[in-house]
Design an enzyme around this catalytic site. Structure first.
Site, PDB file in Angstrom:
ATOM      1  N   ARG A 188      38.827  45.774  29.657  1.00  0.00           N
ATOM      2  CA  ARG A 188      39.851  46.739  29.235  1.00  0.00           C
ATOM      3  C   ARG A 188      39.233  48.035  28.720  1.00  0.00           C
ATOM      4  NH1 ARG A 188      44.951  43.368  26.754  1.00  0.00           N
ATOM      5  NH2 ARG A 188      44.306  41.313  27.483  1.00  0.00           N
ATOM      6  N   GLU A 232      50.055  39.840  38.254  1.00  0.00           N
ATOM      7  CA  GLU A 232      49.346  39.281  39.427  1.00  0.00           C
ATOM      8  C   GLU A 232      50.156  39.242  40.725  1.00  0.00           C
ATOM      9  OE1 GLU A 232      49.311  37.853  36.379  1.00  0.00           O
ATOM     10  OE2 GLU A 232      47.261  38.440  35.807  1.00  0.00           O
TER      11      GLU A 232
END
Ligand SMILES: *[C@@H]1O[C@H](CO)[C@@H](O)[C@H](O)[C@H]1NC(C)=O
Ligand SMILES: *[C@@H]1O[C@H](CO)[C@@H](O)[C@H](O)[C@H]1NC(C)=O
Length: 495
Positions: free
Chosen positions: A121, A396
């Site tokens: 991240r 996803e």
């Protein structure tokens, strides 16, 4: 693998420095009028979610979208959002995010950091935004956090530990998982590229060398629990869901980034996927036309599939495009159909966190006697039951839709993505922003919200929607490879 981000406390001083991005070139997303109006809607959602973060949680990691407060003290959502804002041409918001990053001092983080989550991240977000915008402070901060994270590799084996802090690796974090040690090679390769210091990439890529020598029951499928101190495997759990997932993704993406189809990572990927297709892709007994990507424990099939596992159709599609295996694409399409079904067959139109399906009479088969009436009906009709009903704004399935759309040009994938987007607007929207929901089969939106908005909603879910509704020439897959947090990196050497 993505867990809830937990960063520890950081003293933060926000500064504002004038920036002028008005003249920077921005790629044009293109596409049909329908795609364009869908994209505009996604952009507006992004702007709204971002504004709520700035208004209520500036300086914190994540917004709590019900109470309008923040958690933790590092600007993870800002860092994770940088390239999304850039790609959507939200310049004012991008500048706000850069100003927040300017005030961060990673040396003063007082708690431990997750090596993995911080890598994908924070390091990934900073490097990608630096590459897109050329804003120097982003590389300065990336190097700062990279120099802390690289200390995780100071172990006898060279495998990184799970947690680090400004002083070094955290001693009691030597029990590590596959996805964590195997999903940092893109970020460190990019850090080496931008700094000219090869050490980052060398340390990180050594993980692949070490893992290539591990002896396993099935070629290329590595059990997820390891000890970074001794190199020993703990147990025999194999999965493409949480704990395993992005290791396999990074084998492929590292091969793509470095343009080495026949290098070690590419070969390890091919070996792993061949084993996966043989032993983990199975169809349901009650719906034989429906395929699942299962897990395996001590040789027994575990008939479960997670929302996280729905990244796999996208990975297989991307892999078939670059390594040229059509059979992989057939499997991608089969798994994609199931991931779409998880959305379409729920009350809200959003996919659950996990399902169980029925498969033969394996030792761990679904206990059909314990099912209630509606579960039995769901099993007979759909081939699975929901085993974990939440939807936490995960990307996803949408990510995979984007890859299959890019490969085929078939607008059916855009239509499914649009359905998912509308369900997100309808069921996760709060007065302030967007929230995770408790149950995808609930009829009661009012009591269904949870007080969290994970940073990957802005980093990934909204970005992949935007890409799905954009032309394939917008951040094309032969020029960019996306890290497991959807941060795009320019491919170093084309195949
Ligand atoms: C390269 O990075 C490593 C890891 O931070 C550091 O120890 C080393 O001094 C750096 N080398 C140079 C030449 O800056
Ligand atoms: C389901 O799997 C079995 C066993 O692999 C196979 O023989 C069968 O053809 C599959 N059914 C469908 C509809 O694909």
């Amino acid at each position: 693998m993505r867990t809830v981000f937990c960063f520890g406390l950081l003293a933060l001083a926000l500064g504002t420095v004038g920036l002028d991005f008005a003249n920077a070139a921005v790629a044009q997303p293109g596409g049909s009028a329908t795609a364009q109006s869908r994209r505009d809607a996604v952009r507006e959602t992004t702007r709204r979610a971002w504004q709520a973060y700035v208004n209520y949680a500036e300086g914190y990691d994540e917004l709590q979208p019900l109470t309008g407060s923040g958690i933790n003290k590092v600007v993870v959502t800002a860092i994770d959002s940088l390239d999304t804002l850039w790609m959507m041409d939200l310049k004012r918001e991008f500048k706000q995010a850069v100003d927040m990053v300017r005030g961060v001092n990673f040396q003063r983080v007082s708690g431990d950091m997750s090596f993995f989550e911080t890598g994908i991240r924070v390091l990934g977000g900073l490097l990608s935004a630096y590459e897109l915008s050329g804003e120097p402070v982003l590389l300065t901060k990336a190097t700062e956090i990279g120099n802390i994270l690289i200390k995780a590799f100071d172990t006898p084996t060279g495998l990184p530990v799970a947690r680090v802090n400004a002083r070094g690796p955290v001693a009691d974090s030597v029990n590590v998982v596959l996805a964590e040690i195997g999903s940092n090679q893109l970020e460190f390769a990019k850090l080496s590229e931008f700094t000219g210091n090869a050490t980052y990439q060398e340390k990180s890529v050594r993980v692949f060398d070490i893992l290539s020598r591990v002896r396993t029951r099935e070629a290329g499928l590595i059990p997820v629990h390891l000890n970074a101190q001794t190199g020993q495997l703990n147990g025999d759990y194999i999965t493409f869901g949480a704990l395993g997932d992005s290791y396999y993704e990074y084998l492929l993406k590292y091969a793509i980034l470095t343009g080495q189809r026949d290098g070690l990572a590419g070969r390890m990927y091919t070996t792993a996927i061949n084993s996966m297709k043989l032993s983990l892709v199975v169809n349901s007994s009650s719906r034989p036309d429906r395929y699942f990507l299962a897990a395996r424990s001590n040789g027994n099939l575990e008939p479960t599939m997670q929302h996280l596992t729905c990244f796999a159709p996208g990975m297989l599609s991307l892999g078939s495009q670059f390594l040229g295996d059509n059979d992989d694409f057939v499997v991608a399409q089969r798994l994609m159909q199931s991931c779409i079904a998880f959305y379409r067959e729920s009350q809200t139109g959003l996919g659950p966190e996990a399902v169980r399906f029925d498969y033969g009479d394996s030792a761990s088969a679904l206990d059909t006697d314990s099912l209630d009436l509606s579960q039995s009906a769901s099993l007979a009709r759909n081939g699975y039951v929901v085993s974990s009903p939440s939807y936490i704004l995960r990307p996803e399935t949408i990510e995979s839709l984007m890859y299959l759309y890019r490969k085929t040009g078939d607008t059916i994938y855009q239509d499914h993505g649009w359905d998912a987007y509308q369900a997100i607007e309808k069921h996760t929207r709060t007065n302030l922003a967007y929230s995770s929901i408790k149950d995808v089969n609930s009829n009661n939106d009012k009591d269904n919200h949870r007080n969290d908005m994970p940073s990957f909603f802005l980093a990934e879910t909204l970005k992949y929607l935007y890409l799905l509704f954009s032309d394939s020439k917008f951040y094309p897959l032969n020029e960019y490879v996306f890290n497991t947090e959807a941060h795009p990196f320019r491919i170093q050497k084309r195949m």
